[in-house]
Design an enzyme around this catalytic site. Structure first.
Site, PDB file in Angstrom:
ATOM      1  N   HIS A 102     -29.232  42.599  34.545  1.00 18.07           N
ATOM      2  CA  HIS A 102     -29.555  41.952  35.822  1.00 18.07           C
ATOM      3  C   HIS A 102     -30.524  40.792  35.608  1.00 18.07           C
ATOM      4  O   HIS A 102     -30.310  39.679  36.132  1.00 18.07           O
ATOM      5  CB  HIS A 102     -30.163  42.996  36.763  1.00 18.07           C
ATOM      6  CG  HIS A 102     -30.667  42.447  38.056  1.00 18.07           C
ATOM      7  ND1 HIS A 102     -29.956  42.556  39.240  1.00 18.07           N
ATOM      8  CD2 HIS A 102     -31.812  41.803  38.377  1.00 18.07           C
ATOM      9  CE1 HIS A 102     -30.647  41.980  40.216  1.00 18.07           C
ATOM     10  NE2 HIS A 102     -31.788  41.523  39.715  1.00 18.07           N
ATOM     11  N   GLU A 103     -31.572  41.022  34.833  1.00 18.81           N
ATOM     12  CA  GLU A 103     -32.554  39.973  34.579  1.00 18.81           C
ATOM     13  C   GLU A 103     -31.951  38.822  33.762  1.00 18.81           C
ATOM     14  O   GLU A 103     -32.264  37.655  34.000  1.00 18.81           O
ATOM     15  CB  GLU A 103     -33.775  40.555  33.854  1.00 18.81           C
ATOM     16  CG  GLU A 103     -34.563  41.566  34.673  1.00 18.81           C
ATOM     17  CD  GLU A 103     -35.074  40.989  35.978  1.00 18.81           C
ATOM     18  OE1 GLU A 103     -35.532  39.832  35.978  1.00 18.81           O
ATOM     19  OE2 GLU A 103     -35.006  41.677  37.008  1.00 18.81           O
TER      20      GLU A 103
END
Length: 390
Positions: free
Chosen positions: A179-180
């Site tokens: 996600h990051e």
């Protein structure tokens, strides 16, 4: 509870009979004994020396537009037209705001390397390779609140709270890292830093800082929509929809003790009930605006509903089959650009110069019809709060 196959797998080697075994990483614990299935003898697990297996799919050449959420695209277009945004970016760059983030991380946190939390380092390397980006520096911050953030324009870096590592399984932590990485792939990090810069600047201004409220609300509106694209990147990296949803359920529940008691179907149903409760106009819409003010992330139940719908869409399955827009198909994406303001050589896709903060990309309104008034609720909420007519 949805049962799914493990995403991250560990390759263990028995020191007694030299046999190798593959097992879900979540089923073994660093420093604990495990039993060899061949010779039946026990040995201690060492995360620093074991090999890891990650999903084989890679999307290193994928263009961000291929998976970015429509709401994110529209909100980004609108955000770059907000009065004062370019000035905020330039001032942030001028004051060396990025350097202070890195100084703080180096002084207060633990840097992840091959020798320190090596398995997290390998997770990050795999996730970065999957999306075709350079691996950022990673740090672990002692903080009980489960959270992770990515910052830095010239030199991106990721900070993971210890509370998140304690709450998540290895598979779920891999999804969070993916996600990051998605934020970096989609060029979200610049505006994340601007939001943080304005918050700090407003605090220094005291009561006068309220003049920055409209632009801060605009950034929050964009931030919520950018998370939907990062969730999709998490699915690209892990390849497992159930694990992504499990992450969102844990972030909503916030407790390891109750995480296994939350039913996925019931959790996603909350999103439909929320949409029904806040649909239409009048008081319900006002309540929805108030619920979102100050929220940097969309509601977890809504995010779970969105990722479930995308995982069932033709778009997702086309990407899995290799049919998607690539960076190499876009000639501009492979070129370098000289900033006309400071002459720094940068990537052509960069929206603002990382050297002087000047705006370089003028986006069209191609998503305006699909995302009407991406920031209107943020501005209208200010008028509502101060009793002005909309």
């Amino acid at each position: 509870m949805h049962v799914h196959e493990a995403v991250v797998r560990a390759s263990l080697k028995c020191p007694h009979c030299k046999a190798r075994m593959n097992t879900p990483l979540g089923c073994v614990t660093h420093g604990k004994n495990t039993q060899c299935p061949l010779c039946r003898r026990y040995f201690e697990v060492d995360f620093q020396t074991m090999d890891y297996g990650f999903p084989a799919d890679t999307f290193s050449d994928i263009h961000p537009d291929a998976f970015m959420h429509t709401l994110d695209k529209g909100a980004t277009t609108a955000l770059r037209k907000v009065p004062g945004m370019d000035l905020a970016v330039r001032k942030m760059v001028e004051h060396g705001y990025e350097k202070w983030f890195r100084i703080d991380a180096m002084a207060n946190n633990v840097k992840v390397t091959k020798k320190t939390c090596g398995y997290i380092h390998e997770m990050a390397q795999s996730a970065a390779a999957c999306l075709g980006i350079a691996m950022p520096d990673m740090f672990i911050k002692q903080h009980p609140f489960p959270n992770a953030m990515t910052t830095g324009i010239k030199y991106p870096m990721m900070v993971i709270h210890s509370g998140l590592i304690d709450l998540m399984t290895c598979d779920e932590l891999y999804c969070v890292i993916g996600h990051e990485m998605g934020h970096i792939k989609c060029h979200h990090v610049l505006y994340h830093m601007v939001a943080s810069f304005l918050n700090d600047f407003a605090d220094l201004m005291g009561a006068a800082g309220y003049v920055l409220l409209p632009i801060k609300l605009a950034l929050l509106e964009w931030h919520r929509k950018s998370e939907l694209s990062a969730d999709r990147a998490s699915l690209l990296v892990s390849g497992d929809r159930g694990t992504v949803v499990n992450v969102l359920m844990k972030l909503a529940g916030g407790s390891q003790q109750i995480a296994d008691m939350i039913d996925e179907t019931e959790f996603v149903t909350q999103a439909a009930q929320f949409e029904q409760l806040t649909s239409g106009v009048g008081l319900n819409k006002f309540y929805r605006v108030l619920a979102n003010i100050g929220q940097s992330h969309p509601f977890p139940a809504v995010r779970a509903k969105e990722i479930n719908e995308w995982a069932a869409s033709r778009e997702w399955w086309d990407i899995r089959a290799g049919h998607y827009r690539t960076r190499s198909q876009n000639a501009d994406a492979q070129q370098l650009l000289k900033c006309p303001h400071c002459s720094l050589i940068i990537e052509a896709l960069t929206p603002h110069c990382i050297g002087c903060g000047q705006n370089l990309v003028q986006l069209s309104d191609q998503y305006a019809e699909e995302c009407p008034g991406a920031l209107t609720e943020a501005f209208n909420s200010v008028k509502l709060l101060f009793g002005k007519s909309s």
